[in-house]
Motif scaffolding. Sequence first.
Motif, short mmCIF file in Angstrom:
data_model
loop_
_atom_site.label_atom_id
_atom_site.label_comp_id
_atom_site.label_asym_id
_atom_site.label_seq_id
_atom_site.Cartn_x
_atom_site.Cartn_y
_atom_site.Cartn_z
N THR A 1 0.86 -1.18 0.00
CA THR A 1 0.00 0.00 0.00
C THR A 1 0.90 1.23 0.00
OG1 THR A 1 -1.91 1.05 1.05
CG2 THR A 1 -0.22 0.18 2.54
N ARG B 1 -7.92 7.89 -0.79
CA ARG B 1 -9.19 7.16 -0.69
C ARG B 1 -9.92 7.36 0.63
NH1 ARG B 1 -9.89 3.25 -5.08
NH2 ARG B 1 -8.10 3.66 -6.38
N CYS C 1 -20.42 0.51 13.96
CA CYS C 1 -20.14 1.95 13.84
C CYS C 1 -21.29 2.81 14.37
CB CYS C 1 -19.86 2.32 12.40
SG CYS C 1 -18.34 1.54 11.83
N ARG D 1 -16.72 -0.93 -1.59
CA ARG D 1 -17.52 -0.11 -2.53
C ARG D 1 -19.00 -0.17 -2.20
NH1 ARG D 1 -14.57 0.10 -8.36
NH2 ARG D 1 -12.69 0.96 -7.47
N1 ACO Z 1 -3.60 0.13 -0.69
C1 ACO Z 1 -3.45 0.06 -2.02
N2 ACO Z 1 -4.39 -0.48 -2.82
C2 ACO Z 1 -5.50 -0.95 -2.22
C3 ACO Z 1 -5.70 -0.91 -0.83
C4 ACO Z 1 -4.68 -0.34 -0.05
N3 ACO Z 1 -4.77 -0.24 1.27
N4 ACO Z 1 -6.91 -1.46 -0.55
C5 ACO Z 1 -7.44 -1.84 -1.70
N5 ACO Z 1 -6.60 -1.53 -2.73
C6 ACO Z 1 -6.79 -1.77 -4.16
C7 ACO Z 1 -7.72 -2.90 -4.45
O1 ACO Z 1 -7.07 -4.13 -4.46
C8 ACO Z 1 -8.25 -2.51 -5.82
O2 ACO Z 1 -7.31 -2.90 -6.77
P1 ACO Z 1 -7.78 -3.45 -8.20
O3 ACO Z 1 -8.54 -2.33 -8.83
O4 ACO Z 1 -6.50 -3.78 -8.88
O5 ACO Z 1 -8.65 -4.63 -7.92
C9 ACO Z 1 -8.29 -0.99 -5.77
O6 ACO Z 1 -7.38 -0.62 -4.74
C10 ACO Z 1 -9.65 -0.43 -5.47
O7 ACO Z 1 -10.18 -1.16 -4.35
P2 ACO Z 1 -11.56 -0.80 -3.73
O8 ACO Z 1 -11.81 -1.64 -2.53
O9 ACO Z 1 -12.61 -0.81 -4.80
O10 ACO Z 1 -11.26 0.71 -3.28
P3 ACO Z 1 -12.22 1.89 -2.91
O11 ACO Z 1 -11.96 3.03 -3.78
O12 ACO Z 1 -13.64 1.41 -2.79
O13 ACO Z 1 -11.71 2.27 -1.45
C11 ACO Z 1 -12.34 1.90 0.83
C12 ACO Z 1 -11.70 1.32 -0.44
C13 ACO Z 1 -11.47 3.04 1.30
C14 ACO Z 1 -12.37 0.80 1.85
C15 ACO Z 1 -13.76 2.42 0.53
O14 ACO Z 1 -14.47 1.48 -0.22
C16 ACO Z 1 -14.56 2.75 1.78
O15 ACO Z 1 -14.23 3.63 2.54
N6 ACO Z 1 -15.68 2.06 1.99
C17 ACO Z 1 -16.55 2.33 3.13
C18 ACO Z 1 -15.97 1.87 4.42
C19 ACO Z 1 -16.96 2.13 5.53
O16 ACO Z 1 -17.65 3.14 5.54
N7 ACO Z 1 -17.13 1.22 6.43
C20 ACO Z 1 -18.22 1.40 7.39
C21 ACO Z 1 -17.78 1.58 8.71
S1 ACO Z 1 -16.81 0.28 9.34
C22 ACO Z 1 -17.78 -0.67 10.40
O17 ACO Z 1 -18.96 -0.55 10.50
C23 ACO Z 1 -17.07 -1.70 11.13
#
Ligand code: ACO
Length: 350
Positions: A28, A36, A113, A243
């Motif tokens: 990462t 992000r 959450c 997502r």
């Molecule tokens: N570093 C680098 N790359 C990463 C990382 C990381 N830490 N994590 C994922 N990627 C990659 C993935 O493998 C993917 O690669 P690919 O396109 O080659 O397959 C790409 O980045 C995009 O991954 P996504 O998971 O689609 O990334 P997204 O833009 O959706 O961001 C995130 C991820 C930050 C987790 C976002 O989806 C998010 O914030 N979601 C909501 C989280 C949330 O609100 N949770 C609720 C509260 S928690 C609870 O209730 C316990």
Amino acid sequence: MNAKIAGIGFYVPERVVTNEELTKLMDTTNEWIIERTGIEERRYAKKHKETTSTMGAEAAKIAIERAGITAKDIDFIVFATLSPDYYFPGSGVLLQRHLGIKDIGCLDIRTQCTGFIYGLSIADQYVKSGMYKNVLVVGSEFHSAGLDFTTRGRNVTVIFGDGAGAAVVQATEEEGKGILTTNLHADGEYAEQLMYANPGCHGGVFLGDKSELDYKDEADYGDMFLTQELIDKEAIYPHMNGRYVFKFAVQKFPEAIMEACEATGYTPADIDMLVPHQANLRIAQMIQLGLKIPNERVYNNIQKYGNTTAASIPIALCEAWEKGLIKDGDLVCLAAFGSGFTWGAAMIRW
Ligand code: ACO
């Protein structure tokens, strides 16, 4: 009789973990995480020294002192966490023990959450009904104990941090002050989109890359709560369809805030301080944009602490209050969305 937040406190562990540090453990980058999520660093609790309940107790002690009472005046405890000290008993009784009190009831809640909003709502009802005068609501998480620190777990691991927040909800006769409304929601249809499946009695092996549990039913009974197979397959980490969660979050947060506005006769323009659950800075910014709330009326601190789940709202609320950003008489709105899915909001006249 109304219920108000008479005292609030928070505790975060000393250990600061930067994005840079995580890049040494998984594939990462600092840029990816900031772009992000907005997160720059988070805190991790001290292994073998701290637990979810000890951190909760530190936050609770501050809240109790600020409420001008002692631990002996607490009538009831509501403890929200998804990362408890033990599978059972709940962390509420452990917190009670840390505070040196006995006999009062302790209720553990598992609404992730949205835990603090649910806890606040429970406390509000008990106080309004006259059953209790001082209810201690605690949200605390020790996420770092159970995260996957390899590239496989990076989408979840970079987001979460440890910490605790607490509030004393107290009876008040001040007209128009205190908790004006709370709304609580859930939709279990999406339970598997964000979960920590094991240990559990579902009897399957959840590998995190599927949206359904892969059930097995070899034995008639026993041997399914925490099996060797689960450990061998490393099915012991949280799973999140990021997502999917994001999409729902940006829809449900505003709905809950608008419901709180409608219940109290206010509009988003009347809110002096919005404290959203710190899930992702991008989510908070989208909500803010949609509701046209200016920057100075939204408090975010996910940059420093990451997502601390049930602790995130009381930590942010307390920090905003300590900085003088929440003053007597202000209209404060709290809102959350998370695993379950669960979501909700609270409107408070401070
Ligand atoms: N570093 C680098 N790359 C990463 C990382 C990381 N830490 N994590 C994922 N990627 C990659 C993935 O493998 C993917 O690669 P690919 O396109 O080659 O397959 C790409 O980045 C995009 O991954 P996504 O998971 O689609 O990334 P997204 O833009 O959706 O961001 C995130 C991820 C930050 C987790 C976002 O989806 C998010 O914030 N979601 C909501 C989280 C949330 O609100 N949770 C609720 C509260 S928690 C609870 O209730 C316990």
